[in-house]
Design a protein around this motif. Structure first.
Motif, PDB file in Angstrom:
ATOM      1  N   THR A   1       0.852  -1.184   0.000  1.00 39.41           N
ATOM      2  CA  THR A   1       0.000   0.000   0.000  1.00 39.41           C
ATOM      3  C   THR A   1       0.891   1.238   0.000  1.00 39.41           C
ATOM      4  N   ASN A   2       0.300   2.381  -0.260  1.00 41.13           N
ATOM      5  CA  ASN A   2       1.003   3.668  -0.205  1.00 41.13           C
ATOM      6  C   ASN A   2       2.285   3.672  -1.029  1.00 41.13           C
ATOM      7  N   GLU A   3       2.209   3.135  -2.216  1.00 38.33           N
ATOM      8  CA  GLU A   3       3.410   3.044  -3.048  1.00 38.33           C
ATOM      9  C   GLU A   3       3.780   4.393  -3.643  1.00 38.33           C
ATOM     10  N   THR A   4       5.069   4.550  -3.880  1.00 42.78           N
ATOM     11  CA  THR A   4       5.596   5.738  -4.539  1.00 42.78           C
ATOM     12  C   THR A   4       6.474   5.270  -5.683  1.00 42.78           C
ATOM     13  N   LEU A   5       6.189   5.742  -6.873  1.00 45.86           N
ATOM     14  CA  LEU A   5       6.957   5.374  -8.060  1.00 45.86           C
ATOM     15  C   LEU A   5       8.064   6.390  -8.281  1.00 45.86           C
ATOM     16  N   ASN A   6       9.279   5.897  -8.449  1.00 44.38           N
ATOM     17  CA  ASN A   6      10.479   6.692  -8.719  1.00 44.38           C
ATOM     18  C   ASN A   6      10.810   7.745  -7.658  1.00 44.38           C
ATOM     19  N   PRO A   7      10.738   7.368  -6.353  1.00 42.09           N
ATOM     20  CA  PRO A   7      11.189   8.329  -5.336  1.00 42.09           C
ATOM     21  C   PRO A   7      12.713   8.443  -5.383  1.00 42.09           C
ATOM     22  N   LYS A   8      13.243   9.549  -4.890  1.00 44.32           N
ATOM     23  CA  LYS A   8      14.693   9.706  -4.815  1.00 44.32           C
ATOM     24  C   LYS A   8      15.187   8.881  -3.627  1.00 44.32           C
ATOM     25  N   ILE A   9      16.097   7.937  -3.897  1.00 41.82           N
ATOM     26  CA  ILE A   9      16.676   7.084  -2.857  1.00 41.82           C
ATOM     27  C   ILE A   9      18.189   7.165  -2.984  1.00 41.82           C
ATOM     28  N   ASP A  10      18.846   7.629  -1.963  1.00 39.94           N
ATOM     29  CA  ASP A  10      20.297   7.749  -1.970  1.00 39.94           C
ATOM     30  C   ASP A  10      20.931   6.355  -2.012  1.00 39.94           C
ATOM     31  N   ASP A  11      21.993   6.185  -2.792  1.00 45.14           N
ATOM     32  CA  ASP A  11      22.682   4.894  -2.903  1.00 45.14           C
ATOM     33  C   ASP A  11      23.147   4.349  -1.557  1.00 45.14           C
ATOM     34  N   SER A  12      23.512   5.229  -0.641  1.00 47.50           N
ATOM     35  CA  SER A  12      24.011   4.767   0.662  1.00 47.50           C
ATOM     36  C   SER A  12      22.940   4.023   1.445  1.00 47.50           C
ATOM     37  N   PHE A  13      21.680   4.227   1.105  1.00 46.45           N
ATOM     38  CA  PHE A  13      20.577   3.552   1.780  1.00 46.45           C
ATOM     39  C   PHE A  13      20.661   2.036   1.595  1.00 46.45           C
ATOM     40  N   PHE A  14      21.275   1.597   0.495  1.00 42.29           N
ATOM     41  CA  PHE A  14      21.422   0.176   0.189  1.00 42.29           C
ATOM     42  C   PHE A  14      22.785  -0.368   0.613  1.00 42.29           C
ATOM     43  N   ASN A  15      23.575   0.434   1.315  1.00 38.87           N
ATOM     44  CA  ASN A  15      24.887   0.025   1.810  1.00 38.87           C
ATOM     45  C   ASN A  15      25.000   0.410   3.282  1.00 38.87           C
ATOM     46  N   PRO A  16      24.281  -0.300   4.158  1.00 33.89           N
ATOM     47  CA  PRO A  16      24.259   0.100   5.570  1.00 33.89           C
ATOM     48  C   PRO A  16      25.641  -0.028   6.217  1.00 33.89           C
ATOM     49  N   GLN A  17      25.971   0.965   7.016  1.00 36.43           N
ATOM     50  CA  GLN A  17      27.217   0.942   7.775  1.00 36.43           C
ATOM     51  C   GLN A  17      26.882   0.484   9.195  1.00 36.43           C
ATOM     52  N   LEU A  18      27.426  -0.646   9.577  1.00 38.85           N
ATOM     53  CA  LEU A  18      27.146  -1.202  10.901  1.00 38.85           C
ATOM     54  C   LEU A  18      28.241  -0.793  11.873  1.00 38.85           C
ATOM     55  N   GLY A  19      27.837  -0.484  13.078  1.00 34.92           N
ATOM     56  CA  GLY A  19      28.787  -0.082  14.104  1.00 34.92           C
ATOM     57  C   GLY A  19      29.689  -1.230  14.534  1.00 34.92           C
ATOM     58  N   SER A  20      30.765  -0.898  15.203  1.00 32.42           N
ATOM     59  CA  SER A  20      31.719  -1.905  15.672  1.00 32.42           C
ATOM     60  C   SER A  20      31.106  -2.810  16.742  1.00 32.42           C
ATOM     61  N   ASP A  21      29.968  -2.405  17.296  1.00 28.88           N
ATOM     62  CA  ASP A  21      29.308  -3.215  18.319  1.00 28.88           C
ATOM     63  C   ASP A  21      28.423  -4.310  17.719  1.00 28.88           C
ATOM     64  N   TYR A  22      28.334  -4.402  16.379  1.00 23.29           N
ATOM     65  CA  TYR A  22      27.553  -5.450  15.719  1.00 23.29           C
ATOM     66  C   TYR A  22      28.403  -6.709  15.551  1.00 23.29           C
ATOM     67  N   LYS A  23      27.781  -7.851  15.773  1.00 19.47           N
ATOM     68  CA  LYS A  23      28.415  -9.128  15.484  1.00 19.47           C
ATOM     69  C   LYS A  23      27.907  -9.561  14.103  1.00 19.47           C
ATOM     70  N   ILE A  24      28.842  -9.753  13.155  1.00 22.37           N
ATOM     71  CA  ILE A  24      28.496 -10.109  11.791  1.00 22.37           C
ATOM     72  C   ILE A  24      28.940 -11.551  11.528  1.00 22.37           C
ATOM     73  N   THR A  25      27.998 -12.376  11.084  1.00 23.23           N
ATOM     74  CA  THR A  25      28.301 -13.766  10.770  1.00 23.23           C
ATOM     75  C   THR A  25      28.030 -14.025   9.292  1.00 23.23           C
ATOM     76  N   GLU A  26      28.651 -15.092   8.772  1.00 25.78           N
ATOM     77  CA  GLU A  26      28.414 -15.543   7.405  1.00 25.78           C
ATOM     78  C   GLU A  26      27.965 -17.000   7.476  1.00 25.78           C
ATOM     79  N   PRO A  27      26.648 -17.237   7.590  1.00 23.97           N
ATOM     80  CA  PRO A  27      26.125 -18.592   7.787  1.00 23.97           C
ATOM     81  C   PRO A  27      26.515 -19.600   6.710  1.00 23.97           C
TER      82      PRO A  27
END
Length: 187
Positions: free
Chosen positions: A158-184
């Motif tokens: 619902t409430n869709e928006t076609l062609n909104p401006k989305i910054d590229d960084s939105f798809f490249n999250p920067q995780l803090g050093s307090d995150y535990k990252i695993t590769e299952p």
């Protein structure tokens, strides 16, 4: 369409539960294959597809899982993620290269197609996907994924928006050093 965003209601049905699980969230998509799903407000789970990996982030737990989409570990995951792109095929040829069309119906201004992955590995994990869109605007209304165990996950948009401006960084999250990252998928 270059970008798209919408609110969604997600309904999961599991054979082990008598009532479906329901949650809400928001999704963003950028062509050709990047997306960001946030489930819950504030988000309890965030799934981000980058060019070469999928990240599933659990902000409350300060944990993340990384799934590579290239190299020998990608296999089934890459094929399965291709299924999630199915709601936004760039062409009929692209759709037909990845899926068999099992059926299509139109009711009350909504057209639904049922697809089967051509990839055997993806089909073992997800035998069918249903995509529904409005016939007058071609707006995506819902997707429903059927899993091999008989469970389903339906997303109603619902409430869709076609062609909104989305910054590229939105798809490249920067995780803090307090995150535990695993590769299952790493053995």
């Amino acid at each position: 369409m270059q970008t798209w965003s919408a609110d969604f209601t997600q309904v999961r049905t599991l054979k082990s539960l008598t009532q479906p699980l329901t949650a809400t969230g928001h999704v963003w998509f950028a062509a050709p294959n990047r997306f960001r799903w946030e489930l819950g407000k504030p988000p309890k789970t965030i799934a981000v597809r980058e060019a070469d990996q999928l990240m599933v982030i659990y902000p409350l737990l300060k944990r993340a899982e990384r799934f590579p989409l290239s190299g020998s570990q990608a296999g089934q995951w890459k094929d399965t993620l291709a299924l999630l792109d199915a709601g936004f095929p760039r062409s009929r040829t692209e759709l037909e290269s990845r899926f068999n069309l099992l059926s299509q119906t139109t009711r009350n201004g909504v057209h639904e197609i049922v697809l089967q992955p051509k990839s055997t590995a993806a089909r073992r994990f997800m035998p069918e996907i249903r995509i529904a869109f409005e016939t007058n605007t071609f707006s995506l209304r819902s997707t429903e994924l059927e899993f091999s165990d008989g469970s389903t996950m339906k997303n109603i948009f619902t409430n869709e928006t076609l062609n909104p401006k989305i910054d590229d960084s939105f798809f490249n999250p920067q995780l803090g050093s307090d995150y535990k990252i695993t590769e299952p998928l790493k053995k």
